[in-house]
Design an enzyme around this catalytic site. Structure first.
Site, PDB file in Angstrom:
ATOM      1  N   SER A   1      37.280   8.915 128.010  1.00 22.05           N
ATOM      2  CA  SER A   1      37.158  10.228 128.654  1.00 22.05           C
ATOM      3  C   SER A   1      35.802  10.890 128.382  1.00 22.05           C
ATOM      4  O   SER A   1      35.266  10.803 127.276  1.00 22.05           O
ATOM      5  CB  SER A   1      38.266  11.147 128.146  1.00 22.05           C
ATOM      6  OG  SER A   1      38.008  12.465 128.575  1.00 22.05           O
ATOM      7  N   PHE A   2      35.286  11.585 129.398  1.00 27.32           N
ATOM      8  CA  PHE A   2      34.028  12.336 129.266  1.00 27.32           C
ATOM      9  C   PHE A   2      34.289  13.775 128.804  1.00 27.32           C
ATOM     10  O   PHE A   2      33.359  14.518 128.539  1.00 27.32           O
ATOM     11  CB  PHE A   2      33.319  12.413 130.625  1.00 27.32           C
ATOM     12  CG  PHE A   2      32.692  11.124 131.080  1.00 27.32           C
ATOM     13  CD1 PHE A   2      33.154   9.890 130.661  1.00 27.32           C
ATOM     14  CD2 PHE A   2      31.609  11.143 131.943  1.00 27.32           C
ATOM     15  CE1 PHE A   2      32.579   8.700 131.091  1.00 27.32           C
ATOM     16  CE2 PHE A   2      31.014   9.962 132.380  1.00 27.32           C
ATOM     17  CZ  PHE A   2      31.502   8.739 131.958  1.00 27.32           C
TER      18      PHE A   2
ATOM     19  N   THR B   1      45.747  14.009 131.934  1.00 26.16           N
ATOM     20  CA  THR B   1      45.199  13.039 132.872  1.00 26.16           C
ATOM     21  C   THR B   1      46.216  11.953 133.177  1.00 26.16           C
ATOM     22  O   THR B   1      47.372  12.012 132.716  1.00 26.16           O
ATOM     23  CB  THR B   1      43.841  12.492 132.353  1.00 26.16           C
ATOM     24  OG1 THR B   1      43.235  11.728 133.408  1.00 26.16           O
ATOM     25  CG2 THR B   1      43.973  11.626 131.120  1.00 26.16           C
TER      26      THR B   1
ATOM     27  N   LYS C   1      50.136  13.637 134.950  1.00 25.50           N
ATOM     28  CA  LYS C   1      49.909  14.910 135.653  1.00 25.50           C
ATOM     29  C   LYS C   1      51.166  15.438 136.351  1.00 25.50           C
ATOM     30  O   LYS C   1      51.308  16.644 136.545  1.00 25.50           O
ATOM     31  CB  LYS C   1      48.788  14.754 136.693  1.00 25.50           C
ATOM     32  CG  LYS C   1      47.405  14.595 136.068  1.00 25.50           C
ATOM     33  CD  LYS C   1      46.326  14.570 137.139  1.00 25.50           C
ATOM     34  CE  LYS C   1      44.966  14.351 136.508  1.00 25.50           C
ATOM     35  NZ  LYS C   1      43.878  14.443 137.476  1.00 25.50           N
TER      36      LYS C   1
ATOM     37  N   GLY D   1      41.537   8.948 151.629  1.00 28.82           N
ATOM     38  CA  GLY D   1      42.462   8.821 150.504  1.00 28.82           C
ATOM     39  C   GLY D   1      43.541   9.884 150.581  1.00 28.82           C
ATOM     40  O   GLY D   1      43.320  10.976 151.148  1.00 28.82           O
TER      41      GLY D   1
ATOM     42  N   ALA E   1      44.047  12.828 143.701  1.00 29.79           N
ATOM     43  CA  ALA E   1      42.808  13.609 143.850  1.00 29.79           C
ATOM     44  C   ALA E   1      42.760  14.237 145.241  1.00 29.79           C
ATOM     45  O   ALA E   1      42.392  15.405 145.398  1.00 29.79           O
ATOM     46  CB  ALA E   1      41.592  12.730 143.613  1.00 29.79           C
TER      47      ALA E   1
ATOM     48  N   ALA F   1      34.339  11.544 144.976  1.00 22.82           N
ATOM     49  CA  ALA F   1      35.018  11.931 143.727  1.00 22.82           C
ATOM     50  C   ALA F   1      34.694  10.964 142.579  1.00 22.82           C
ATOM     51  O   ALA F   1      34.775  11.336 141.410  1.00 22.82           O
ATOM     52  CB  ALA F   1      36.527  11.994 143.950  1.00 22.82           C
TER      53      ALA F   1
ATOM     54  N   GLY G   1      30.262  13.178 142.202  1.00 20.62           N
ATOM     55  CA  GLY G   1      31.582  13.323 141.582  1.00 20.62           C
ATOM     56  C   GLY G   1      31.542  13.974 140.207  1.00 20.62           C
ATOM     57  O   GLY G   1      32.502  14.646 139.797  1.00 20.62           O
TER      58      GLY G   1
HETATM   59  N1  LIG Z   1      35.342  13.537 139.698  1.00 19.91           N
HETATM   60  C1  LIG Z   1      36.508  13.859 139.169  1.00 19.91           C
HETATM   61  O1  LIG Z   1      36.623  14.813 138.384  1.00 19.91           O
HETATM   62  C2  LIG Z   1      37.747  13.092 139.550  1.00 19.91           C
HETATM   63  C3  LIG Z   1      39.033  13.617 139.289  1.00 19.91           C
HETATM   64  C4  LIG Z   1      40.159  12.886 139.697  1.00 19.91           C
HETATM   65  C5  LIG Z   1      39.985  11.655 140.306  1.00 19.91           C
HETATM   66  N2  LIG Z   1      38.725  11.164 140.531  1.00 19.91           N
HETATM   67  C6  LIG Z   1      38.517   9.860 141.181  1.00 19.91           C
HETATM   68  O2  LIG Z   1      39.216   9.839 142.411  1.00 19.91           O
HETATM   69  C7  LIG Z   1      39.659   8.524 142.689  1.00 19.91           C
HETATM   70  C8  LIG Z   1      41.125   8.544 143.118  1.00 19.91           C
HETATM   71  O3  LIG Z   1      41.950   9.023 142.095  1.00 19.91           O
HETATM   72  P1  LIG Z   1      43.484   9.381 142.381  1.00 19.91           P
HETATM   73  O4  LIG Z   1      44.010   9.968 141.133  1.00 19.91           O
HETATM   74  O5  LIG Z   1      43.622  10.127 143.655  1.00 19.91           O
HETATM   75  O6  LIG Z   1      44.102   7.904 142.603  1.00 19.91           O
HETATM   76  P2  LIG Z   1      45.452   7.526 143.367  1.00 19.91           P
HETATM   77  O7  LIG Z   1      46.437   8.627 143.257  1.00 19.91           O
HETATM   78  O8  LIG Z   1      45.794   6.161 142.897  1.00 19.91           O
HETATM   79  O9  LIG Z   1      45.016   7.430 144.937  1.00 19.91           O
HETATM   80  C9  LIG Z   1      44.069   6.490 145.366  1.00 19.91           C
HETATM   81  C10 LIG Z   1      43.852   6.649 146.872  1.00 19.91           C
HETATM   82  O10 LIG Z   1      42.790   5.786 147.264  1.00 19.91           O
HETATM   83  C11 LIG Z   1      43.269   4.841 148.219  1.00 19.91           C
HETATM   84  N3  LIG Z   1      42.635   3.556 147.925  1.00 19.91           N
HETATM   85  C12 LIG Z   1      42.738   2.822 146.784  1.00 19.91           C
HETATM   86  N4  LIG Z   1      41.960   1.726 146.846  1.00 19.91           N
HETATM   87  C13 LIG Z   1      41.371   1.760 148.072  1.00 19.91           C
HETATM   88  C14 LIG Z   1      40.473   0.899 148.757  1.00 19.91           C
HETATM   89  N5  LIG Z   1      39.978  -0.207 148.166  1.00 19.91           N
HETATM   90  N6  LIG Z   1      40.078   1.231 150.011  1.00 19.91           N
HETATM   91  C15 LIG Z   1      40.545   2.344 150.607  1.00 19.91           C
HETATM   92  N7  LIG Z   1      41.399   3.206 150.022  1.00 19.91           N
HETATM   93  C16 LIG Z   1      41.802   2.914 148.765  1.00 19.91           C
HETATM   94  C17 LIG Z   1      44.760   4.800 148.084  1.00 19.91           C
HETATM   95  O11 LIG Z   1      45.285   4.415 149.338  1.00 19.91           O
HETATM   96  P3  LIG Z   1      46.811   3.912 149.532  1.00 19.91           P
HETATM   97  O12 LIG Z   1      47.677   5.147 149.498  1.00 19.91           O
HETATM   98  O13 LIG Z   1      46.787   3.264 150.868  1.00 19.91           O
HETATM   99  O14 LIG Z   1      47.081   2.960 148.399  1.00 19.91           O
HETATM  100  C18 LIG Z   1      45.062   6.262 147.716  1.00 19.91           C
HETATM  101  O15 LIG Z   1      45.075   7.073 148.869  1.00 19.91           O
HETATM  102  C19 LIG Z   1      39.395   7.699 141.423  1.00 19.91           C
HETATM  103  O16 LIG Z   1      38.230   6.944 141.639  1.00 19.91           O
HETATM  104  C20 LIG Z   1      39.131   8.744 140.356  1.00 19.91           C
HETATM  105  O17 LIG Z   1      38.220   8.301 139.390  1.00 19.91           O
HETATM  106  C21 LIG Z   1      37.611  11.869 140.156  1.00 19.91           C
END
Ligand SMILES: NC(=O)c1ccc[n+]([C@@H]2O[C@H](COP(=O)([O-])OP(=O)(O)OC[C@H]3O[C@@H](n4cnc5c(N)ncnc54)[C@H](OP(=O)(O)O)[C@@H]3O)[C@@H](O)[C@H]2O)c1
Length: 283
Positions: free
Chosen positions: A20-21, A67, A71, A128, A132, A224, A247
């Protein structure tokens, strides 16, 4: 930082947490403001969520970030849930003063985007439909986006999220479609938000969700993913002359909101951003 008998503890619960950061970001802020606080990470198994909350109350812990994967599961152990967190259906911040849960992820993203452009009346494409996307899309609606188009591999998931957001009454126009149709939506978009993990370390050579030739110069492109800082999508945005939003800024501003909830003080953004940069080796 000096840990003393009087030091207030805040922290992170999740699994895993060791990369974690958040600890360096928050501890740099506490140092800068000379606050008697320390931020630590706790690796908590899903079976131990209730005992983690009970224990934290007994130990007079002041606040938690929450996290993956807790959540949603944590919500049943809290006394109160903030209105937007309740709509989102997930909590990433707990204030132990009243055992209340908040979600600062979405506001983190909209603050990052609003450094570059106002969201009000804009046409936003969100890739997505996971956690997130839920957090960010509710906030985009709250900040007055004109239209949101949710694109996902699993279109049913995007449709369900679209219905939830429509039900909230925060927005009247929201579409959903397959992510493979993204290029047909980009010419009318003002803001593109990528919440898929494409390009995330170690998969830095993934195919981006969109290429430069489909982006116009006015497009604001938010990814993100924050590791690496310059993702494949952000590289395409720069190549197109579009406006990138990194992000890491979402991580920064969600942290700043949590900091304010726990301490009642305005977070020192510059110091927190520098600490994040050092952790990501951007210096
Ligand atoms: N910057 C920040 O503070 C922050 C905070 C939270 C999250 N994030 C980042 O956001 C991203 C998503 O997190 P999350 O918690 O939303 O994950 P999640 O709940 O697992 O959702 C992932 C989403 O991405 C889609 N997906 C996964 N692999 C894919 C691919 N190869 N091509 C196209 N779509 C794909 C999934 O589609 P399906 O529904 O079709 O499987 C789903 O809609 C992560 O990379 C995370 O590090 C960043």
């Amino acid at each position: 930082m000096k840990i003393k008998g009087s030091t207030n503890i805040v922290g992170l619960i999740g699994h895993p947490v060791e990369h974690s950061f958040s600890p360096p970001m928050h501890n740099a802020a506490f140092d800068k403001l000379n606050m008697d606080y320390a931020y630590v990470a706790f690796d908590v198994d899903s079976n131990n969520l209730k005992s983690a909350i009970d224990g934290a109350k007994s130990l007079n812990i002041k606040g938690f970030n929450v996290t993956i994967p807790h959540k949603i599961g944590i919500m049943q152990f809290l006394d109160e849930i903030d209105e937007v967190a309740s709509l989102i259906g997930a909590v990433n911040t707990i204030d132990f003063k009243n055992l209340k849960g908040y979600n600062t992820d979405g506001i983190g993203a909209v603050r990052a985007i609003e450094e570059v452009t106002n969201i009000k009346n804009k046409n936003v494409v969100v890739a997505g439909a996971g956690g997130a996307s839920r957090a960010i899309s509710f906030y985009l609606a709250r900040y007055g986006a004109d239209t949101i188009t949710l694109l996902n591999r699993n279109v049913d998931r995007a449709m369900n999220l679209a219905e939830d957001i429509l039900d909230s009454g925060l927005i009247t126009e929201i579409k959903s479609d397959s992510i493979s149709e993204i290029n047909s939506y980009l010419s009318d978009a003002d803001i593109l938000v990528d919440t898929t993990p494409r390009g995330m370390h170690p998969h830095t050579d993934d195919e981006p969700i969109a290429r430069a030739e489909n982006m116009q110069e006015d497009l604001v492109v938010f990814d993100a993913v924050y590791n690496p800082n310059e993702t494949v999508l952000i590289k395409e945005a720069i190549k197109a002359g579009a406006k990138p939003v990194y992000g890491i800024k979402m991580l920064l501003y969600q942290g700043a909101e949590s900091f304010k909830i726990w301490t009642g003080r305005k977070a020192p953004i510059d110091v927190m951003e520098k600490a994040l940069g050092e952790t990501l080796n951007l210096e």
